[in-house]
Design a protein around this motif. Sequence first.
Motif, PDB file in Angstrom:
ATOM      1  N   GLY A  16      39.030 135.506   5.881  1.00  0.00           N
ATOM      2  CA  GLY A  16      39.993 136.352   6.505  1.00  0.00           C
ATOM      3  C   GLY A  16      40.960 135.524   7.531  1.00  0.00           C
ATOM      4  N   LYS A  17      40.375 134.414   8.130  1.00  0.00           N
ATOM      5  CA  LYS A  17      41.316 133.673   9.077  1.00  0.00           C
ATOM      6  C   LYS A  17      42.140 132.630   7.895  1.00  0.00           C
ATOM      7  N   GLU A  18      41.532 132.266   7.143  1.00  0.00           N
ATOM      8  CA  GLU A  18      42.100 131.441   5.948  1.00  0.00           C
ATOM      9  C   GLU A  18      43.372 132.122   5.398  1.00  0.00           C
ATOM     10  N   LEU A  19      43.175 133.302   4.985  1.00  0.00           N
ATOM     11  CA  LEU A  19      44.121 134.012   4.394  1.00  0.00           C
ATOM     12  C   LEU A  19      45.379 134.583   5.236  1.00  0.00           C
ATOM     13  N   ARG A  20      45.058 134.912   6.487  1.00  0.00           N
ATOM     14  CA  ARG A  20      46.160 134.847   7.583  1.00  0.00           C
ATOM     15  C   ARG A  20      46.983 133.655   7.937  1.00  0.00           C
ATOM     16  N   ALA A  21      46.160 132.433   7.679  1.00  0.00           N
ATOM     17  CA  ALA A  21      46.916 131.269   7.963  1.00  0.00           C
ATOM     18  C   ALA A  21      47.938 130.933   6.653  1.00  0.00           C
TER      19      ALA A  21
ATOM     20  N   ARG B 141      52.825 131.612   1.798  1.00  0.00           N
ATOM     21  CA  ARG B 141      52.774 132.310   0.477  1.00  0.00           C
ATOM     22  C   ARG B 141      53.816 133.543   0.472  1.00  0.00           C
ATOM     23  N   VAL B 142      54.324 134.060   1.658  1.00  0.00           N
ATOM     24  CA  VAL B 142      55.322 135.150   1.759  1.00  0.00           C
ATOM     25  C   VAL B 142      56.159 134.556   2.679  1.00  0.00           C
TER      26      VAL B 142
ATOM     27  N   MET C 100      58.980 141.354   4.694  1.00  0.00           N
ATOM     28  CA  MET C 100      57.689 141.574   4.034  1.00  0.00           C
ATOM     29  C   MET C 100      56.573 140.948   4.714  1.00  0.00           C
ATOM     30  N   ARG C 101      56.836 139.938   5.451  1.00  0.00           N
ATOM     31  CA  ARG C 101      55.716 139.316   6.055  1.00  0.00           C
ATOM     32  C   ARG C 101      55.168 140.143   7.294  1.00  0.00           C
ATOM     33  N   ALA C 102      56.283 140.492   7.933  1.00  0.00           N
ATOM     34  CA  ALA C 102      55.951 141.460   9.234  1.00  0.00           C
ATOM     35  C   ALA C 102      55.418 142.723   8.627  1.00  0.00           C
ATOM     36  N   PHE C 103      55.716 143.340   7.525  1.00  0.00           N
ATOM     37  CA  PHE C 103      54.976 144.360   6.885  1.00  0.00           C
ATOM     38  C   PHE C 103      53.572 144.232   6.704  1.00  0.00           C
TER      39      PHE C 103
ATOM     40  N   ARG D  52      46.573 144.285  10.084  1.00  0.00           N
ATOM     41  CA  ARG D  52      46.175 144.379  11.441  1.00  0.00           C
ATOM     42  C   ARG D  52      45.503 145.756  11.396  1.00  0.00           C
ATOM     43  N   VAL D  53      46.133 146.872  10.805  1.00  0.00           N
ATOM     44  CA  VAL D  53      45.465 148.227  10.880  1.00  0.00           C
ATOM     45  C   VAL D  53      44.142 148.013  10.322  1.00  0.00           C
TER      46      VAL D  53
END
Length: 452
Positions: free
Chosen positions: A408-413, A418-419, A424-427, A433-434
């Motif tokens: 999960g941490k790797e995906l957030r990094a 990737r985006v 879109m990245r903020a969305f 986060r939810v």
Amino acid sequence: ADGSFRVAVRCSFVEVYNENLRDLLAPLDGPSLGLLELREDPEKGTIVAGVTETEAECVDEVADLLRRGNQRRTTEPTAMNVTSSRSHAVLQICVEQRGVVVGTGAGEGQQATLLGKLSMIDLAGSERASQTDNRGARLLEGANINRSLLALGNCINALASGCSFVPYRDSKLTRMLKDSLGGNCRTVMVANISPSHLSYEDTLNTLKYANRAKNIRVRARQNITRPDEHVSQYEKAITDLRSEVALLKKKLAERQTPTPMSDILSAASGGADLGGNEGDEKEVQEASESWKEEVVRNLESRTQLQRSLIEIDRGLAQWAKEKAHAQEVIRTWDASADHADAGGGVGALASPTGGAVGISGGRGRGVGQKRSLDDWQDYLAQVEESVRENLETRASVEERLQQNKVAGKELRAQLQKRVLNEDMRAFLEMIQRVQVLEVERLELDYLWERQG
């Protein structure tokens, strides 16, 4: 109404056992034989995902389904009842009537569908551990039964008093009965009581519990849906969405395209023509959807692992109680044996409370049978073996959970790479986060449960 109608009757039968849903009508080799999950449907409300819905043609078929489901319900013997129900059962009969509604004016000859649902709930009775003499799994079942009955009573109180918040989510039973309590329905509660003076207190509490349901005030109306009305609603929704899309496209056209995105896209294509802004937007959308799907899968797996860990810890706590109880009985037996040897002979061993040492019940034993010392030693060995297996399983689940968190941490990094679109990245970050907060809430609930 005049005209011919087509009527379909569908039945489902579910039991709520230890806050888990089981399908009582599922085929023995079917996919829905295991535990079921509750889902929120925007049109139907709370539904049981994957439940078996069987069509019935007459009353006898419905009665046959009811008998089949009751035979598969979970029952166990207790000190109060030899065939005690260990779960709540919910039988739902949905009737759908399709035909022509003959009316006057604009509604004359209009196609319509009439929907109705009958929910019949068999509630397991509340239990007192002091009266039922339950231990182990029976004690856990009784606690879950009382918990769901308390949640149902709280919902009834909130509905009767007119509170704006009703705690339906405190139990899976109340979530299933949300429409049957405060929705478009009529609610009736039937209480089973005893005329014996020995059950006076239980009878009084049952009558008080059932009497509160009379104070629920709802207005029931027919559930009629007309396809023409839905078509007009869909047309209006499509028009609104098209207007919103046009407005968003206009805003995107006014904004300057970020330089990093154009450089990276041109480098990836080797300097070839990318097909304009439409191709860029498509690639951004695909990258966003791909990242979101990976994050959702990661968090769903993390939630499942966390729930498995919670169930294992609860099982270990229960096994620890069983182990302590077995060790205490063996120590009592050994002390009694030493006392008998010191007295000059070996006689019948007596427990501190009098009578032969042994406790009724246990795995694989009928009510009223006594255990010998060898039986207790074998049972203790079985408990210790179960504890070891649960500890090994817990270590494996913890390892998988840690790997999931690292992924999960790797995906957030990877989100920044990737985006590339900032909006879109903020969305996506907000969505992620939810979902993370929901998983953390599950962990905090369990920690709070352990501290309590």
